[in-house]
Design a protein around this motif. Structure first.
Motif, PDB file in Angstrom:
ATOM      1  N   LEU A  65       9.232  -4.700  10.049  1.00  0.00           N
ATOM      2  CA  LEU A  65      10.122  -6.212   9.914  1.00  0.00           C
ATOM      3  C   LEU A  65      10.946  -5.557   8.489  1.00  0.00           C
ATOM      4  O   LEU A  65      12.256  -5.822   8.089  1.00  0.00           O
ATOM      5  CB  LEU A  65      10.038  -7.654  10.303  1.00  0.00           C
ATOM      6  CG  LEU A  65       9.882  -7.455  11.550  1.00  0.00           C
ATOM      7  CD1 LEU A  65       9.035  -8.820  11.638  1.00  0.00           C
ATOM      8  CD2 LEU A  65      10.799  -8.038  12.488  1.00  0.00           C
ATOM      9  N   LEU A  66      10.040  -5.978   7.433  1.00  0.00           N
ATOM     10  CA  LEU A  66      10.241  -5.525   6.370  1.00  0.00           C
ATOM     11  C   LEU A  66      11.288  -5.367   5.639  1.00  0.00           C
ATOM     12  O   LEU A  66      12.267  -4.663   5.224  1.00  0.00           O
ATOM     13  CB  LEU A  66       9.389  -5.775   5.327  1.00  0.00           C
ATOM     14  CG  LEU A  66       8.393  -7.057   4.834  1.00  0.00           C
ATOM     15  CD1 LEU A  66       7.236  -7.116   4.238  1.00  0.00           C
ATOM     16  CD2 LEU A  66       9.198  -8.068   4.544  1.00  0.00           C
ATOM     17  N   ARG A  67      10.818  -3.768   6.912  1.00  0.00           N
ATOM     18  CA  ARG A  67      11.404  -2.373   6.106  1.00  0.00           C
ATOM     19  C   ARG A  67      13.082  -2.123   6.703  1.00  0.00           C
ATOM     20  O   ARG A  67      13.878  -2.191   6.341  1.00  0.00           O
ATOM     21  CB  ARG A  67      10.637  -0.615   6.207  1.00  0.00           C
ATOM     22  CG  ARG A  67       9.348  -0.826   5.424  1.00  0.00           C
ATOM     23  CD  ARG A  67       8.449   0.162   6.003  1.00  0.00           C
ATOM     24  NE  ARG A  67       7.475   0.786   5.533  1.00  0.00           N
ATOM     25  CZ  ARG A  67       6.232   1.050   5.382  1.00  0.00           C
ATOM     26  NH1 ARG A  67       5.901   1.243   7.054  1.00  0.00           N
ATOM     27  NH2 ARG A  67       5.650   1.334   4.546  1.00  0.00           N
ATOM     28  N   ASP A  68      13.243  -2.558   8.165  1.00  0.00           N
ATOM     29  CA  ASP A  68      14.146  -2.864   8.864  1.00  0.00           C
ATOM     30  C   ASP A  68      15.376  -3.659   7.882  1.00  0.00           C
ATOM     31  O   ASP A  68      16.250  -3.525   7.836  1.00  0.00           O
ATOM     32  CB  ASP A  68      14.238  -3.521   9.659  1.00  0.00           C
ATOM     33  CG  ASP A  68      13.374  -3.005  10.953  1.00  0.00           C
ATOM     34  OD1 ASP A  68      13.276  -1.091  10.877  1.00  0.00           O
ATOM     35  OD2 ASP A  68      12.594  -3.399  12.178  1.00  0.00           O
ATOM     36  N   HIS A  69      15.125  -5.246   7.100  1.00  0.00           N
ATOM     37  CA  HIS A  69      15.450  -5.767   6.654  1.00  0.00           C
ATOM     38  C   HIS A  69      15.695  -5.068   4.835  1.00  0.00           C
ATOM     39  O   HIS A  69      16.149  -5.576   3.671  1.00  0.00           O
ATOM     40  CB  HIS A  69      15.273  -7.056   6.095  1.00  0.00           C
ATOM     41  CG  HIS A  69      14.945  -8.232   7.543  1.00  0.00           C
ATOM     42  ND1 HIS A  69      14.511  -7.380   8.887  1.00  0.00           N
ATOM     43  CD2 HIS A  69      15.838  -9.539   7.690  1.00  0.00           C
ATOM     44  CE1 HIS A  69      14.691  -9.007   9.636  1.00  0.00           C
ATOM     45  NE2 HIS A  69      15.645  -8.797   9.528  1.00  0.00           N
ATOM     46  N   ASN A 218      10.026 -15.074   4.738  1.00  0.00           N
ATOM     47  CA  ASN A 218      10.236 -15.132   3.515  1.00  0.00           C
ATOM     48  C   ASN A 218       9.456 -14.911   2.163  1.00  0.00           C
ATOM     49  O   ASN A 218       9.280 -15.382   1.175  1.00  0.00           O
ATOM     50  CB  ASN A 218       9.871 -16.644   3.632  1.00  0.00           C
ATOM     51  CG  ASN A 218      12.024 -17.183   5.031  1.00  0.00           C
ATOM     52  OD1 ASN A 218      12.693 -16.092   5.186  1.00  0.00           O
ATOM     53  ND2 ASN A 218      11.697 -18.303   5.528  1.00  0.00           N
ATOM     54  N   LEU A 219       8.099 -15.059   2.626  1.00  0.00           N
ATOM     55  CA  LEU A 219       6.881 -15.048   1.026  1.00  0.00           C
ATOM     56  C   LEU A 219       6.950 -13.669   1.124  1.00  0.00           C
ATOM     57  O   LEU A 219       6.790 -13.293   0.290  1.00  0.00           O
ATOM     58  CB  LEU A 219       5.544 -15.364   1.740  1.00  0.00           C
ATOM     59  CG  LEU A 219       5.702 -17.263   2.081  1.00  0.00           C
ATOM     60  CD1 LEU A 219       4.252 -17.760   2.583  1.00  0.00           C
ATOM     61  CD2 LEU A 219       6.030 -17.823   0.789  1.00  0.00           C
ATOM     62  N   ALA A 220       6.744 -12.479   1.915  1.00  0.00           N
ATOM     63  CA  ALA A 220       6.338 -11.274   1.583  1.00  0.00           C
ATOM     64  C   ALA A 220       8.334 -10.638   1.132  1.00  0.00           C
ATOM     65  O   ALA A 220       8.611  -9.040   0.738  1.00  0.00           O
ATOM     66  CB  ALA A 220       6.271 -10.470   2.773  1.00  0.00           C
ATOM     67  N   GLY A 221       9.430 -11.192   1.468  1.00  0.00           N
ATOM     68  CA  GLY A 221      10.280 -10.490   0.666  1.00  0.00           C
ATOM     69  C   GLY A 221      11.090 -10.834   0.611  1.00  0.00           C
ATOM     70  O   GLY A 221      12.646 -10.886   0.138  1.00  0.00           O
ATOM     71  N   THR A 222      10.738 -11.993  -0.751  1.00  0.00           N
ATOM     72  CA  THR A 222      11.272 -12.596  -1.671  1.00  0.00           C
ATOM     73  C   THR A 222      11.925 -10.883  -2.793  1.00  0.00           C
ATOM     74  O   THR A 222      12.684 -11.699  -4.057  1.00  0.00           O
ATOM     75  CB  THR A 222      10.598 -13.308  -3.060  1.00  0.00           C
ATOM     76  OG1 THR A 222       9.503 -12.551  -3.698  1.00  0.00           O
ATOM     77  CG2 THR A 222       9.997 -14.498  -1.769  1.00  0.00           C
ATOM     78  N   ARG A 225      10.805  -4.831  -3.454  1.00  0.00           N
ATOM     79  CA  ARG A 225       9.600  -4.104  -4.089  1.00  0.00           C
ATOM     80  C   ARG A 225       8.890  -4.339  -3.615  1.00  0.00           C
ATOM     81  O   ARG A 225       8.286  -5.389  -4.196  1.00  0.00           O
ATOM     82  CB  ARG A 225      10.403  -3.883  -4.608  1.00  0.00           C
ATOM     83  CG  ARG A 225       9.397  -1.919  -4.444  1.00  0.00           C
ATOM     84  CD  ARG A 225       9.785  -0.710  -5.733  1.00  0.00           C
ATOM     85  NE  ARG A 225       8.513   0.553  -5.977  1.00  0.00           N
ATOM     86  CZ  ARG A 225       7.456   0.897  -6.404  1.00  0.00           C
ATOM     87  NH1 ARG A 225       7.250  -0.625  -7.368  1.00  0.00           N
ATOM     88  NH2 ARG A 225       6.965   1.586  -6.781  1.00  0.00           N
ATOM     89  N   VAL A 226       8.034  -3.942  -2.113  1.00  0.00           N
ATOM     90  CA  VAL A 226       6.958  -4.403  -1.927  1.00  0.00           C
ATOM     91  C   VAL A 226       5.635  -3.587  -1.958  1.00  0.00           C
ATOM     92  O   VAL A 226       5.805  -2.251  -1.529  1.00  0.00           O
ATOM     93  CB  VAL A 226       6.354  -5.196  -0.977  1.00  0.00           C
ATOM     94  CG1 VAL A 226       5.152  -5.915  -0.713  1.00  0.00           C
ATOM     95  CG2 VAL A 226       7.834  -6.636  -1.199  1.00  0.00           C
TER      96      VAL A 226
END
Length: 383
Positions: A65-69, A218-222, A225-226
């Motif tokens: 999901l993070l990569r899709d966003h 919301n927490l992991a996508g602030t 780059r993660v």
């Protein structure tokens, strides 16, 4: 005419081979596409909170999901990769911190730039990487409401965290507490540090519950780059690794064990008996067979067990008759009755009734049955 026919047949065979060639090519393409699809979509079970794990406790769904966003997610397997990839404007997500040992390793991670998201951190990791937070007194279960003004939490709403640790401020640094303290955040040293006491809402199995996916995103996508760091094996040097198990046992426990050993030894000496010489013992009393039969008969009579007594008499008689008749215990009723009748001269029906009939109703019938069995056995023996 023959040449023309051969030419036509040859042309037909060539056309069939060409058609078959295209069929084989199509089959090869279909098999290749199917194999590639199976490989790409096959589940990849892995460790807990691993970024590539499709198991219920994995985190592949959230990473996808993070990569899709548009978020760049870097999967770090070791602390060296984390140090190489960490930089300002990067969010470091850390889980499975119980695999991290040693003050030296935790100190290196604490010096890295960028924001931090600690998931279920152990005490040593929390003290190094989130020193403004300490463990609370209670844990929370089930669905919780934000009850705070943190934008990431208010947008997600109610979530299902399962069993979660609670945290509170450890000093003067202001700390924002959400979901009864299971989510806390503070800012310091140019970075934002977030600590959550549950990993369930970020796992594959819990992502679909209520607002879990929204809170995790919301927490992991602030940050754009993660760096995802969830070690699946131990890293770092264990502090105090030279201690043995005997070093960890208090001295009082050792003295207590020796006292128990001494008490057991004294009890054994007190209760123990000397082994003396062998004592001759008389053999058991010999009981005559007639007394045994009489005792059993009285027992049957006291219990009115005429059926058992009749069965015992008939079974004994058959055991003695069958060898004389040349029959086995598996012989049928009719065969036994005819053999006894032929040897004794009795009626086959009467023999069947005597050997296989109903149990006697009275004591007199039982006595008569015993006499009939004796007479039958005597006639067979004398024939």
């Amino acid at each position: 005419m023959t040449d023309t026919t051969s030419t036509v047949v040859g042309a037909t065979m060539v056309q069939r081979l060409r058609g078959l060639r295209w069929v084989l090519v199509a089959l090869v393409i279909i098999v290749a596409v199917a194999a590639a699809s199976v490989y790409l979509t096959a589940p990849r079970p892995g460790g807990r909170m691993a970024a590539d794990s499709t198991s219920p406790e994995g985190a592949r769904a959230l990473v996808a999901l993070l990569r899709d966003h548009g978020v760049t997610v870097i999967e770090a397997d070791t602390a060296d990769v984390v140090e190489r990839e960490a930089r300002p404007g990067t969010l470091l997500v850390m889980a499975q911190t119980f695999h991290l040992y040693g003050d030296e390793l935790l100190g290196r991670l604490a010096e890295l730039p960028g924001d931090r998201l600690l998931v279920e951190p152990v005490s040593a990791t929390r003290e190094k990487l989130a020193p403004a937070v300490r463990r609370g007194e209670s844990t929370s279960f089930g669905g919780l409401s934000p009850d705070c003004d943190l934008r990431e939490a208010t947008r997600a709403g109610t979530v299902q965290l399962g069993a979660a640790d609670a945290y509170e401020a450890a000093g003067a640094t202001p700390v924002t507490r959400c979901y009864d303290g299971t989510l806390v955040r503070y800012s310091g040293d140019g970075r934002t540090v977030t600590v959550v006491g549950s990993a369930y809402f970020m796992m594959n199995q819990g992502l679909l519950d209520e607002g879990n996916a929204a809170l995790a995103m919301n927490l992991a996508g602030t940050q754009p780059r993660v760096v995802w760091y969830a070690p699946q094996r131990s890293e770092g040097a264990e502090s105090g690794g030279g201690a043995t198990i005997t070093d960890l046992i208090p001295t009082q426990v050792t003295w207590l064990v020796w006292q128990l050993v001494l008490a057991v030894a004294l009890l054994a000496l007190w209760k123990g008996r000397r082994v003396g010489p062998l004592v001759a013992e008389r053999l058991p009393v010999v009981v005559r067979a007639s007394e045994t039969v009489e005792g059993r008969g009285r027992l049957y009579r006291s219990r009115r067990a005429r059926d058992r007594a009749a069965e015992a008499l008939r079974t004994s008689t058959l055991q003695r008759l069958l060898p004389r008749l040349g029959l086995t215990a598996a012989a049928e009723t009719a065969a036994v009755a005819h053999a006894v009748a032929a040897r004794s001269g009795l009626d086959p029906t009467a023999v069947t009734h005597t050997l296989y009939g109903q149990p006697p109703a009275t004591d007199t019938d039982l006595v008569n049955l015993a006499r009939e069995l004796d007479d039958m056995e005597r006639l067979v023996a004398q024939s």
